[in-house]
Design an enzyme around this catalytic site. Structure first.
Site, PDB file in Angstrom:
ATOM      1  N   HIS A  17       0.864  -1.195   0.000  1.00  0.00           N
ATOM      2  CA  HIS A  17       0.000   0.000   0.000  1.00  0.00           C
ATOM      3  C   HIS A  17       0.891   1.233   0.000  1.00  0.00           C
ATOM      4  CE1 HIS A  17      -3.842   2.032   1.843  1.00  0.00           C
ATOM      5  NE2 HIS A  17      -3.176   2.867   1.042  1.00  0.00           N
ATOM      6  N   HIS A  19       1.260   4.834  -2.382  1.00  0.00           N
ATOM      7  CA  HIS A  19       0.889   5.716  -3.483  1.00  0.00           C
ATOM      8  C   HIS A  19       2.149   6.438  -3.947  1.00  0.00           C
ATOM      9  CE1 HIS A  19      -3.432   5.227  -2.622  1.00  0.00           C
ATOM     10  NE2 HIS A  19      -3.047   5.193  -1.351  1.00  0.00           N
ATOM     11  N   HIS A 197      -9.653   0.962  -1.177  1.00  0.00           N
ATOM     12  CA  HIS A 197      -9.647   1.601   0.134  1.00  0.00           C
ATOM     13  C   HIS A 197     -11.051   1.480   0.709  1.00  0.00           C
ATOM     14  CE1 HIS A 197      -5.909   3.187  -1.291  1.00  0.00           C
ATOM     15  NE2 HIS A 197      -5.764   4.068  -0.328  1.00  0.00           N
ATOM     16  N   GLU A 200     -11.415   3.148   6.125  1.00  0.00           N
ATOM     17  CA  GLU A 200     -10.439   4.081   6.699  1.00  0.00           C
ATOM     18  C   GLU A 200     -11.230   5.193   7.391  1.00  0.00           C
ATOM     19  OE1 GLU A 200      -6.698   6.983   5.355  1.00  0.00           O
ATOM     20  OE2 GLU A 200      -8.171   6.352   3.862  1.00  0.00           O
ATOM     21  N   ASP A 278       1.736   3.998   2.817  1.00  0.00           N
ATOM     22  CA  ASP A 278       0.669   4.828   2.261  1.00  0.00           C
ATOM     23  C   ASP A 278       1.235   5.994   1.443  1.00  0.00           C
ATOM     24  OD1 ASP A 278      -1.889   5.640   1.673  1.00  0.00           O
ATOM     25  OD2 ASP A 278      -2.492   6.074   3.716  1.00  0.00           O
ATOM     26  N   ASP A 279       1.358   7.173   2.053  1.00  0.00           N
ATOM     27  CA  ASP A 279       1.912   8.364   1.400  1.00  0.00           C
ATOM     28  C   ASP A 279       3.053   8.875   2.282  1.00  0.00           C
ATOM     29  OD1 ASP A 279      -0.212   9.157  -0.849  1.00  0.00           O
ATOM     30  OD2 ASP A 279      -1.297   8.454   0.923  1.00  0.00           O
TER      31      ASP A 279
END
Length: 337
Positions: A17, A19, A197, A200, A278-279
């Site tokens: 996961h 991005h 997703h 969340e 994630d980011d």
């Protein structure tokens, strides 16, 4: 460096996961803006870093999309991904399944080919220099329409043999998975795997929709599944992988404190949880940072960390024989640590 830090860095792991646009570090944003002559409202790298402060998903998405605007050329996407893979290699990542948001770029006139060819060249570089295998996940932006998602899937057609899966990201609340049921069915018919997703910010009902209407192979995040005992039982029984992102959860206030993070509870409940970043440029750390942070906050032991790494391979879209080889490598590492 503590013994646990050393153990985490050496632990063979996959990241499921990530991005790629979310790995845009402030220095890169500033450098790409200057290289491409793109005006940004920041005078220095420090100003950019200060802007990477937010308290909810929408505030994050606003700066995320602004940052993505500096990405203009194939070289930009190549350089962005190479920098991520260099960090991943240092963190013990041996396989990465990276998400990209083509609509973020095509909507501002950047051709699909520019985006994907830059990423593919960086993936080849990562394999050659670091031995990291990787796969692409084309993510649809859920705040856009179903018709636009179909257009993006059509644009991806020449590269479908180099795309492993489609996903669903961006603003969750108000954009339930059912909105994209038909395009996910079309992607599955083309042989693509499916992730989304869910759970969340959105409720457990969105996780049910991802399972029953999108028929996903993996749930991204999934934290709020824990609010529904029947859903937890189903996820455990089906062996559904959850791609959990602790530092993201903290930054976006999914949890108020990492001391309250449910990662070990997920494992105790039999869920196939994994650790991901994630980011990372926006949320404070790459994958090893996430392992370290949650290990410290929840007092995880080496066995629990090893389970999280094991889940990252069994939950990947790698061929079964490759998964078996990675698990053997993991077991050999554990035998000496």
């Amino acid at each position: 460096m503590t013994d646990l830090d050393t153990f985490i860095l050496g632990l063979p792991k996959a990241e499921l996961h990530l991005h790629i646009e979310g790995s845009l570090e402030p220095e890169q944003m500033f450098a790409f803006a200057q290289r491409n002559g793109v005006p940004i409202p920041y005078a220095t790298v420090e100003d950019v870093r200060a802007a990477y402060a937010f308290s909810n998903l929408q505030d994050f998405l606003d700066i995320y999309y602004a940052g993505a605007d500096v990405l203009r050329t194939q070289q930009d996407f190549h350089d962005l991904a190479v920098a991520y893979f260099d960090r991943a290699a240092a963190d013990g990542v041996v396989h990465a399944e990276i998400m990209f948001d083509p609509q973020t770029h095509t909507d501002r006139g950047i051709p699909f080919a520019v985006v994907i060819e830059g990423l593919l060249s960086a993936m080849a570089d990562a394999q050659a220099r670091h031995g990291i295998s990787s796969a692409l996940i084309l993510s649809f932006l859920r705040h856009l329409s179903e018709a636009e998602a179909f257009e993006t899937l059509a644009a991806a057609d020449p590269w479908l043999d180099r795309i492993a899966a489609v996903g669903l990201d961006s603003s969750e609340v108000g954009h339930p998975p059912e909105k994209f049921a038909r395009v996910f069915a079309a992607a599955a018919a083309k042989g693509l795997r499916l992730v989304a997703h869910a759970g969340e910010e959105g409720p457990p009902a969105y996780v049910y929709e991802a399972l029953d209407l999108l028929r996903v192979d993996r749930i991204d995040h999934g934290n709020r599944s824990l609010e529904d005992d029947a859903l937890v039982g189903r996820l455990a029984q089906e062996g559904m992988t959850l791609t959990v992102c602790p530092l993201s959860n903290l930054k976006l206030c999914v949890v108020d404190d990492l001391a309250d993070h449910p990662i070990d509870r997920m494992l105790d409940l039999g869920l196939r949880a994994t650790i991901n970043s994630d980011d990372p440029a926006y949320f404070g750390g790459y994958v090893a940072d996430n392992y370290r942070a949650v290990a410290a906050a929840r007092d995880l032991d080496k066995a629990q960390l090893a389970t999280l790494a094991r889940n990252s391979f069994t939950g990947s879209f790698l061929p079964e024989q490759t998964i078996v080889a990675h698990l053997a490598r993991l077991d050999a590492y554990l035998a000496t640590h």
